[in-house]
Scaffold this motif. Sequence first.
Motif, mmCIF file in Angstrom:
data_model
loop_
_atom_site.group_PDB
_atom_site.id
_atom_site.type_symbol
_atom_site.label_atom_id
_atom_site.label_comp_id
_atom_site.label_asym_id
_atom_site.label_seq_id
_atom_site.Cartn_x
_atom_site.Cartn_y
_atom_site.Cartn_z
ATOM 1 N N ARG A 34 9.018 3.694 -2.063
ATOM 2 C CA ARG A 34 10.018 2.779 -2.599
ATOM 3 C C ARG A 34 10.183 1.564 -1.697
ATOM 4 N NH1 ARG A 34 15.557 2.108 -1.066
ATOM 5 N NH2 ARG A 34 15.600 4.030 0.178
ATOM 6 N N ALA A 35 9.927 1.782 -0.246
ATOM 7 C CA ALA A 35 10.045 1.047 0.752
ATOM 8 C C ALA A 35 9.156 -0.264 0.457
ATOM 9 C CB ALA A 35 10.135 1.513 1.979
ATOM 10 N N LEU A 36 7.872 0.405 0.444
ATOM 11 C CA LEU A 36 6.661 -0.521 -0.085
ATOM 12 C C LEU A 36 6.789 -1.230 -1.332
ATOM 13 C CD1 LEU A 36 3.796 1.743 1.356
ATOM 14 C CD2 LEU A 36 4.610 -0.401 2.370
ATOM 15 N N ALA A 37 7.368 -0.768 -2.142
ATOM 16 C CA ALA A 37 7.279 -1.394 -3.686
ATOM 17 C C ALA A 37 8.372 -2.623 -3.474
ATOM 18 C CB ALA A 37 7.823 -0.316 -4.721
ATOM 19 N N LYS A 38 9.458 -2.517 -2.483
ATOM 20 C CA LYS A 38 10.311 -3.479 -2.315
ATOM 21 C C LYS A 38 9.854 -4.687 -1.535
ATOM 22 C CE LYS A 38 14.888 -1.082 -2.666
ATOM 23 N NZ LYS A 38 16.025 -0.816 -2.171
ATOM 24 N N THR A 39 8.643 -4.360 -0.783
ATOM 25 C CA THR A 39 7.974 -5.523 0.257
ATOM 26 C C THR A 39 6.859 -5.979 -0.169
ATOM 27 O OG1 THR A 39 7.118 -3.851 1.384
ATOM 28 C CG2 THR A 39 9.165 -4.314 2.237
ATOM 29 N N VAL A 40 6.219 -5.409 -1.115
ATOM 30 C CA VAL A 40 4.746 -5.821 -1.651
ATOM 31 C C VAL A 40 4.970 -5.882 -2.924
ATOM 32 C CG1 VAL A 40 3.488 -5.201 0.281
ATOM 33 C CG2 VAL A 40 3.720 -3.717 -1.590
ATOM 34 N N VAL A 47 -2.777 -1.553 0.954
ATOM 35 C CA VAL A 47 -3.186 -2.394 1.926
ATOM 36 C C VAL A 47 -2.377 -2.248 3.189
ATOM 37 C CG1 VAL A 47 -3.882 -4.754 2.566
ATOM 38 C CG2 VAL A 47 -4.299 -4.068 0.290
ATOM 39 N N SER A 48 -1.249 -2.524 3.002
ATOM 40 C CA SER A 48 -0.383 -2.337 4.226
ATOM 41 C C SER A 48 -0.489 -1.055 5.041
ATOM 42 C CB SER A 48 1.134 -2.608 3.630
ATOM 43 O OG SER A 48 1.172 -4.010 3.347
ATOM 44 N N MET A 49 -0.630 0.047 3.945
ATOM 45 C CA MET A 49 -0.470 1.507 4.452
ATOM 46 C C MET A 49 -1.816 1.668 5.448
ATOM 47 S SD MET A 49 1.197 4.278 4.440
ATOM 48 C CE MET A 49 0.830 4.690 5.948
ATOM 49 N N LEU A 50 -3.026 1.205 4.782
ATOM 50 C CA LEU A 50 -4.272 1.280 5.653
ATOM 51 C C LEU A 50 -4.322 0.508 6.821
ATOM 52 C CD1 LEU A 50 -6.836 1.594 2.590
ATOM 53 C CD2 LEU A 50 -5.857 3.428 3.871
ATOM 54 N N LEU A 51 -3.833 -0.773 6.855
ATOM 55 C CA LEU A 51 -3.759 -1.546 8.222
ATOM 56 C C LEU A 51 -2.801 -0.877 9.051
ATOM 57 C CD1 LEU A 51 -3.745 -5.024 6.482
ATOM 58 C CD2 LEU A 51 -5.565 -3.953 7.801
ATOM 59 N N ALA A 52 -1.600 -0.432 8.390
ATOM 60 C CA ALA A 52 -0.766 0.262 9.593
ATOM 61 C C ALA A 52 -1.250 1.382 9.935
ATOM 62 C CB ALA A 52 0.471 0.656 8.752
ATOM 63 N N GLY A 53 -2.235 2.207 9.353
ATOM 64 C CA GLY A 53 -2.881 3.655 9.586
ATOM 65 C C GLY A 53 -3.905 3.048 10.950
ATOM 66 N N LEU A 54 -4.556 1.938 10.569
ATOM 67 C CA LEU A 54 -5.347 1.669 11.846
ATOM 68 C C LEU A 54 -4.935 1.199 12.962
ATOM 69 C CD1 LEU A 54 -7.955 -0.700 9.699
ATOM 70 C CD2 LEU A 54 -8.362 1.661 10.655
ATOM 71 N N SER A 183 -0.044 -10.113 -3.421
ATOM 72 C CA SER A 183 1.134 -10.080 -2.302
ATOM 73 C C SER A 183 0.683 -11.207 -1.296
ATOM 74 C CB SER A 183 1.169 -8.819 -1.651
ATOM 75 O OG SER A 183 1.674 -7.895 -2.670
ATOM 76 N N ASP A 184 1.537 -12.060 -0.918
ATOM 77 C CA ASP A 184 1.282 -13.015 0.045
ATOM 78 C C ASP A 184 1.272 -12.089 1.622
ATOM 79 O OD1 ASP A 184 3.889 -12.330 0.768
ATOM 80 O OD2 ASP A 184 4.899 -14.263 0.039
ATOM 81 N N TRP A 185 0.864 -12.715 2.618
ATOM 82 C CA TRP A 185 0.434 -12.410 3.980
ATOM 83 C C TRP A 185 2.056 -11.766 4.353
ATOM 84 C CZ3 TRP A 185 3.119 -14.108 8.410
ATOM 85 C CH2 TRP A 185 3.574 -15.424 8.312
ATOM 86 N N LYS A 186 3.178 -12.592 4.144
ATOM 87 C CA LYS A 186 4.441 -12.080 4.771
ATOM 88 C C LYS A 186 4.979 -10.557 4.123
ATOM 89 C CE LYS A 186 6.378 -16.845 5.600
ATOM 90 N NZ LYS A 186 7.390 -17.492 5.113
ATOM 91 N N GLY A 187 4.747 -10.497 2.689
ATOM 92 C CA GLY A 187 4.896 -9.363 2.144
ATOM 93 C C GLY A 187 3.953 -8.019 2.609
ATOM 94 N N LEU A 188 2.852 -8.326 3.166
ATOM 95 C CA LEU A 188 1.901 -7.358 3.361
ATOM 96 C C LEU A 188 2.345 -7.225 4.729
ATOM 97 C CD1 LEU A 188 -1.525 -8.631 1.901
ATOM 98 C CD2 LEU A 188 -0.054 -6.624 1.332
ATOM 99 N N ALA A 189 2.850 -7.871 5.734
ATOM 100 C CA ALA A 189 3.211 -7.727 6.932
ATOM 101 C C ALA A 189 4.385 -6.985 6.980
ATOM 102 C CB ALA A 189 3.286 -9.179 7.748
ATOM 103 N N LYS A 190 5.140 -7.378 6.270
ATOM 104 C CA LYS A 190 6.404 -6.370 6.106
ATOM 105 C C LYS A 190 6.065 -5.032 5.785
ATOM 106 C CE LYS A 190 10.930 -5.489 6.178
ATOM 107 N NZ LYS A 190 11.686 -5.698 7.540
ATOM 108 N N GLY A 191 5.154 -4.689 4.774
ATOM 109 C CA GLY A 191 4.764 -3.673 4.439
ATOM 110 C C GLY A 191 3.954 -2.792 5.407
ATOM 111 N N ILE A 192 3.369 -3.446 6.320
ATOM 112 C CA ILE A 192 2.480 -2.714 7.358
ATOM 113 C C ILE A 192 3.865 -2.315 8.606
ATOM 114 C CG2 ILE A 192 1.261 -3.268 9.614
ATOM 115 C CD1 ILE A 192 -0.336 -5.375 7.878
ATOM 116 N N GLU A 193 4.605 -2.917 8.628
ATOM 117 C CA GLU A 193 5.647 -2.775 9.749
ATOM 118 C C GLU A 193 6.635 -1.298 9.255
ATOM 119 O OE1 GLU A 193 10.172 -4.131 11.104
ATOM 120 O OE2 GLU A 193 8.959 -5.818 10.131
ATOM 121 N N THR A 194 6.816 -1.304 7.613
ATOM 122 C CA THR A 194 7.527 -0.205 7.171
ATOM 123 C C THR A 194 6.216 0.960 7.272
ATOM 124 O OG1 THR A 194 8.794 -1.697 5.666
ATOM 125 C CG2 THR A 194 8.599 0.583 5.030
#
Length: 369
Positions: A34-40, A47-54, A183-194
């Motif tokens: 749900r949190a990811l759906a709200k940000t991306v 994409v955010s999940m895998l980048l955050a994983g790295l 998604s724009d880079w801001k949304g992906l970045a917020k998703g990475i944080e989450t």
Amino acid sequence: MKSFEYGDSEIGFVDIVITISSMIIGVGILFLPRALAKTVQSSDGWVSMLLAGLLAIGSAWMLAKIATHFSKQGYFAYASAAVTKPIALIAILSLTLYFILYSAYEVRAIANISKQYLFERTPVEAISLTFLLVVVYAVSGSRVGIIRLNILFLPIVIVISIVVLTFSMSIFDLDDLKPFLISDWKGLAKGIETSAFSLFGFEVILIYITLMNHPKKAPKAVVLGVAIPVVLYTVIYLTCVGVFSHFALQQITYPAIELAKEMQIPGAFFERFESIFFTIWIMAVFTTTIMAFDCSIYLLMSVFNKTKKKTWVFILNPFIYILCMFPRNLADFDEISSIISYIGLIVAIMFPILIHVAAKIRGVNSDAS
């Protein structure tokens, strides 16, 4: 005569892999989709999940590499030699507070979800207290015993997750994943944080490194330990998008549990599989809470070594209960979750790095040398 493999007081490579995975897999995945759906947009959360994983894997590897330098003397002794004892005391007590808050968060989270899905008429205060008392009983025992508990529970949690994902494929719609990468880079970045915050927990290597029989294998072990939740979380997120759609996913508080409710088992063998799924998931939250509680006790005992373990258990127990009752609603709960994550970033990742740099500059004796 050869000793029983799981009867000694040391842990090995596989034990640490499972411990790290068990610490990370908790309540986070229940609302992460749900949190990811709200940000991306669309299904771009992967994409955010895998980048955050790295990022998490890199941070975990670095932390484990640092931990190998105090695998025998412990974090407090190493920090005291590197940055003086008063500063080391601040670092240790800050990390202790983080693990206490972590424990309180897990207790309150499981109480909130249990009330919604299992015990509708039971006050959240009673659910929290009951769960915490079971945690107290478990944490009062052997530290190595907690590690062995992870080995027992984690395979069950993963198998049940695979069952849910497999039987959800019948209602999975691939078109709900489209369009891709919008998604724009801001949304992906917020998703990475989450996503990155949901992968916290590998910091326990700072404590459990002292139990390893081959500490030099710790970096590789934590990498594998973080990789397992990253893959699991990514697959669960994509499945939730394919089953509920991106728009509907934003409205569901606990998508992973709803996924278990929507899955279809041929022959209607189970009518309320979400109850089974949630009950099994309590195992994951249980082990996470135990380890966070245990780490806080270990850190306090490293500073105040004359106080017994059970004394600290009884001192911290009411403190954790009061903290877990502090959030008044879901908004407060989400806000406190972010605060705990930022505290963890500072005291569990940045502080050890700075202490290690100071140790290198001052030429402090290292266990790795």
